[in-house]
Scaffold this motif. Structure first.
Motif, PDB file in Angstrom:
ATOM      1  N   ILE A  97       1.644  -1.249  -1.102  1.00 58.14           N
ATOM      2  CA  ILE A  97       1.202  -1.078   0.283  1.00 58.14           C
ATOM      3  C   ILE A  97       0.378   0.203   0.390  1.00 58.14           C
ATOM      4  CG2 ILE A  97       1.927  -0.648   2.661  1.00 58.14           C
ATOM      5  CD1 ILE A  97       4.359  -2.362   2.193  1.00 58.14           C
ATOM      6  N   ASP A 142      -0.412  -9.250  -2.140  1.00 54.61           N
ATOM      7  CA  ASP A 142      -1.797  -8.815  -2.002  1.00 54.61           C
ATOM      8  C   ASP A 142      -2.683 -10.057  -2.101  1.00 54.61           C
ATOM      9  OD1 ASP A 142      -4.300  -7.676  -2.122  1.00 54.61           O
ATOM     10  OD2 ASP A 142      -4.010  -6.709  -4.075  1.00 54.61           O
ATOM     11  N   ARG A 196       5.229  -6.627  -0.945  1.00 50.87           N
ATOM     12  CA  ARG A 196       4.466  -7.604  -0.160  1.00 50.87           C
ATOM     13  C   ARG A 196       3.288  -8.161  -0.967  1.00 50.87           C
ATOM     14  NH1 ARG A 196       6.281  -8.955   4.597  1.00 50.87           N
ATOM     15  NH2 ARG A 196       7.638  -7.530   5.710  1.00 50.87           N
ATOM     16  N   PHE A 211      -3.136  -4.013   1.212  1.00 51.15           N
ATOM     17  CA  PHE A 211      -2.322  -4.107   0.010  1.00 51.15           C
ATOM     18  C   PHE A 211      -3.205  -3.939  -1.219  1.00 51.15           C
ATOM     19  CE2 PHE A 211      -0.500  -7.037   3.228  1.00 51.15           C
ATOM     20  CZ  PHE A 211       0.583  -6.230   3.583  1.00 51.15           C
TER      21      PHE A 211
END
Length: 310
Positions: free
Chosen positions: A85, A124, A122, A92
């Motif tokens: 992040i 990308d 998370r 990202f």
């Protein structure tokens, strides 16, 4: 405290993990008390991320300043962090350069030579899996990261990485609580026309992780939804809290333990990642590590949270 292997790794991990995303402004003594409370109940795994704390690596740095692990304590502690992040933007970045630089920053901040686990934080959308593989190879060969995983990723996203990454992906950290349980709920009501619960939002991630020996880690285990407050003693969930109170009295534990047990009772061997800064809540949650909810009790909580059992 129940323990098991993290994915296909040789790491024996507890099923309750202490997350340290909120310690940036805490005094040293309070951080030490929080970590000590976890140790007392068998929580040997700590969860960090490079973005936690308002500035890059701030919470990792505060942890190291306050706790100052000895070499033997470091060996007994499983430290997990995350990268990917970029808060300025936000966006990202799973590029080779970013992942390697992030790990270097985490190691400096934490005052350690290695991470036990690194998660990609998370998905990308612009991921180039060959770059991820190159970063993982370098970090693993240098002894800087021992095991790798992901966070908030679907089966397809994981498969794309696995096509190129040589190291096993041992964990997938996902949001999961009694009231935020699409991971579980969609499968219970699959193929039910007109029921929102039946809509697949994650393409069978929970089953996929079980099939591929990837440990699911539950973040925000007491959040009602997406960062909109906890469900415990919340007027939005009166029926659920009645059931939680009754079961807490029945098992003679805090209701936080019952909420934890709803997750740990699942046979997928899910880890509960705590976000509290209160040592008493850490101790309370830990009581749910091996609490043997029956199937009837588990489903009663599920229904009380608003989910349908067809």
């Amino acid at each position: 405290m129940k323990t098991f292997a993290l994915g296909t790794s040789d790491l024996q991990v507890p099923n309750v993990v202490l997350g340290l995303m909120r310690i940036a402004e805490m005094p040293d003594e309070d951080i030490r008390s929080l970590v000590a409370a976890g140790r007392e109940v068998g929580i040997t795994m700590l969860d960090h991320a490079d973005v936690y704390g308002g500035s890059m690596h701030r919470c990792e740095e505060r942890f190291a300043q306050a706790v100052q692990l000895s070499s033997s304590e470091r060996e007994q502690t499983i430290i997990q962090s995350k990268a990917g992040i970029v808060p300025d933007g936000p966006y990202f970045d799973f590029s080779h350069e970013h992942i390697v630089a992030s790990v270097a920053g985490s190691l400096r901040a934490l005052g350690t030579d290695y991470l036990d686990v690194l998660l990609l934080h998370r998905p990308d959308a612009l991921v180039e899996p060959e770059e991820v593989a190159q970063a993982f190879d370098e970090l693993h060969a240098a002894g800087k990261v021992r095991h790798f995983g992901v966070s908030n990723q679907t089966p397809g996203q994981i498969e794309l990485l696995r096509k190129h990454v040589r190291q096993p992906l041992v964990a997938n950290q996902l949001q999961l609580s009694i009231t935020h349980a699409p991971l579980v709920a969609q499968g219970v009501a699959a193929n039910m026309q007109g029921l929102d619960q039946s809509i697949s939002r994650d393409y069978g991630t929970l089953d996929y992780c079980r099939l591929n020996d990837i440990t699911v880690q539950a973040w925000s285990p007491f959040q009602a939804g997406f960062f909109d407050g906890v469900f415990l003693d919340d007027d939005r969930y009166p029926e659920l809290n009645v059931v939680l109170d009754r079961l807490a009295a029945q098992y003679d534990v805090p209701k936080l333990a019952i909420a934890t047990a709803w997750i740990t009772r699942h046979p997928a061997n899910v880890q509960v990642v705590l976000g509290t800064t209160n040592p008493e809540r850490v101790r309370a949650a830990a009581q749910g590590s091996e609490l043997p909810l029956t199937r009837a009790e588990w489903y009663e909580l599920y229904r009380a949270a608003g989910y349908t059992v067809p």
